[in-house]
Design a protein around this motif. Structure first.
Motif, short mmCIF file in Angstrom:
data_model
loop_
_atom_site.label_atom_id
_atom_site.label_comp_id
_atom_site.label_asym_id
_atom_site.label_seq_id
_atom_site.Cartn_x
_atom_site.Cartn_y
_atom_site.Cartn_z
N VAL A 1 -0.68 12.92 -11.97
CA VAL A 1 -0.37 12.95 -10.54
C VAL A 1 -0.30 11.53 -9.99
N VAL A 2 -1.28 10.71 -10.36
CA VAL A 2 -1.28 9.31 -9.90
C VAL A 2 -0.04 8.58 -10.41
N GLU A 3 0.32 8.84 -11.66
CA GLU A 3 1.54 8.23 -12.23
C GLU A 3 2.77 8.63 -11.41
N ALA A 4 2.84 9.92 -11.03
CA ALA A 4 3.98 10.39 -10.26
C ALA A 4 4.02 9.74 -8.88
N GLY B 1 -9.15 17.93 -3.24
CA GLY B 1 -9.12 17.40 -4.60
C GLY B 1 -8.14 16.25 -4.74
N LEU B 2 -6.95 16.42 -4.17
CA LEU B 2 -5.95 15.35 -4.24
C LEU B 2 -6.42 14.11 -3.48
N ARG B 3 -7.00 14.32 -2.32
CA ARG B 3 -7.52 13.18 -1.54
C ARG B 3 -8.57 12.42 -2.35
N PHE B 4 -9.49 13.16 -2.96
CA PHE B 4 -10.55 12.51 -3.74
C PHE B 4 -9.95 11.66 -4.86
N VAL B 5 -8.97 12.21 -5.57
CA VAL B 5 -8.36 11.48 -6.69
C VAL B 5 -7.64 10.24 -6.20
N LEU B 6 -6.83 10.39 -5.16
CA LEU B 6 -6.01 9.28 -4.70
C LEU B 6 -6.82 8.19 -4.02
N ASP B 7 -7.92 8.58 -3.38
CA ASP B 7 -8.76 7.57 -2.72
C ASP B 7 -9.44 6.64 -3.71
N GLN B 8 -9.48 7.03 -4.98
CA GLN B 8 -10.09 6.16 -6.00
C GLN B 8 -9.12 5.11 -6.52
N GLU B 9 -7.85 5.22 -6.15
CA GLU B 9 -6.82 4.37 -6.73
C GLU B 9 -6.56 3.13 -5.89
N ASP B 10 -6.49 1.99 -6.54
CA ASP B 10 -6.13 0.74 -5.86
C ASP B 10 -4.68 0.82 -5.39
N GLY B 11 -4.44 0.37 -4.18
CA GLY B 11 -3.08 0.32 -3.67
C GLY B 11 -2.55 1.65 -3.18
N VAL B 12 -3.42 2.67 -3.12
CA VAL B 12 -3.01 4.00 -2.65
C VAL B 12 -3.98 4.45 -1.56
N GLU B 13 -3.44 4.98 -0.48
CA GLU B 13 -4.30 5.57 0.55
C GLU B 13 -3.69 6.87 1.04
N VAL B 14 -4.54 7.84 1.36
CA VAL B 14 -4.07 9.10 1.92
C VAL B 14 -3.92 8.90 3.42
N ALA B 15 -2.68 8.88 3.88
CA ALA B 15 -2.40 8.66 5.30
C ALA B 15 -2.73 9.88 6.13
N GLY B 16 -2.62 11.07 5.54
CA GLY B 16 -2.90 12.29 6.27
C GLY B 16 -2.72 13.50 5.38
N MET C 1 0.84 -1.19 0.00
CA MET C 1 0.00 0.00 0.00
C MET C 1 0.88 1.25 0.00
N ILE C 2 0.60 2.17 -0.93
CA ILE C 2 1.33 3.45 -1.01
C ILE C 2 0.61 4.46 -0.12
N ARG C 3 1.27 4.88 0.96
CA ARG C 3 0.67 5.81 1.91
C ARG C 3 1.16 7.22 1.58
N VAL C 4 0.20 8.12 1.35
CA VAL C 4 0.51 9.47 0.85
C VAL C 4 0.17 10.51 1.91
N LEU C 5 1.09 11.46 2.11
CA LEU C 5 0.84 12.63 2.94
C LEU C 5 0.73 13.84 2.03
N ILE C 6 -0.38 14.56 2.13
CA ILE C 6 -0.62 15.74 1.30
C ILE C 6 -0.32 16.99 2.12
N VAL C 7 0.59 17.84 1.61
CA VAL C 7 0.98 19.05 2.33
C VAL C 7 0.72 20.25 1.42
#
Length: 217
Positions: A109-112, A16-31, A1-7
């Motif tokens: 963004v998801v690719e990055a 917006g970033l949370r909404f996009v990333l939450d739709q992706e398999d294997g990706v979660e917004v950690a905070g 699982m790819i855990r992402v912190l948005i700053v």
């Protein structure tokens, strides 16, 4: 699982970033957080694998965050609306893997994010070209730090135009012109408008026979 912190200091951007990333398999917004101090604290607490980092924030900015992250740092993607090449190159020098403007398509963004989780980079062609030229030891374009509007103002300065004339020709307010001139001086590292105009002439913004340098503006 790819855990992402948005700053990012803009809540709408974070949402917006949370909404996009939450739709992706294997990706979660950690905070998520709005400033550099919180970013460092959440990095220690949440151990994200990827950080989406805005460069310009109140207080501690993105470059300061990069300087203070320890060795056990997440992969950092700089995502910002500012396009000052020197700041972006400094972020990469400090360890950011990727740079993307905030106008980037969501799939990019998801690719990055996926690339960063595996140590890969996604860069705009312009920034990639700058990096290549730096590696070759080529001298960077000193005007690359200016916005398109600032280049227009500098061109007018190199022609000896006063602030009033610049305001009239570019349909700007006089105070706006003064702000642009101050920004140009700071970015070029010069102390007055005549020195700035000389830089513009050296870089070929106007032919020498069109230059009418007026230090009083």
């Amino acid at each position: 699982m790819i855990r992402v912190l948005i700053v990012d200091d803009h809540e709408v951007v974070r949402q917006g970033l949370r909404f996009v990333l939450d739709q992706e398999d294997g990706v979660e917004v950690a905070g998520e957080c709005a400033n550099g101090e919180q970013a460092l604290a959440l990095t220690r607490a949440l151990r994200p694998s990827v950080m989406l980092l805005d460069l310009v924030m109140p207080g501690m900015d993105g470059l300061d965050v990069l300087r203070r992250l320890g060795d056990d740092r997440p992969a950092v993607i700089v995502l910002t609306s500012f396009h000052e090449d020197e700041r972006i190159l400094e972020a990469i020098r400090l360890g950011a893997l990727s740079y993307l403007p905030k106008t980037t398509a969501v799939d990019r963004v998801v690719e990055a994010v996926r690339a960063a989780a595996h140590g890969g980079s996604v860069l705009e062609p312009r920034i990639a070209g700058l990096l290549v030229r730096r590696m070759r030891g080529e001298r960077p374009d000193p005007l690359s730090v200016l916005t398109p509007r600032e280049r227009e103002v500098l061109t007018a300065l190199a022609r000896g135009r006063s602030n009033v004339e610049i305001a009239r020709s570019l349909s700007l307010g006089r105070e706006t012109v003064k702000t642009h001139v101050s920004s140009i001086l700071a970015k070029l590292g010069v102390t007055d408008r005549t020195q700035a105009a000389i830089v513009g002439l050296q870089q070929g913004l106007v032919p020498l026979d069109e230059a009418l340098l007026d230090p009083d503006g």
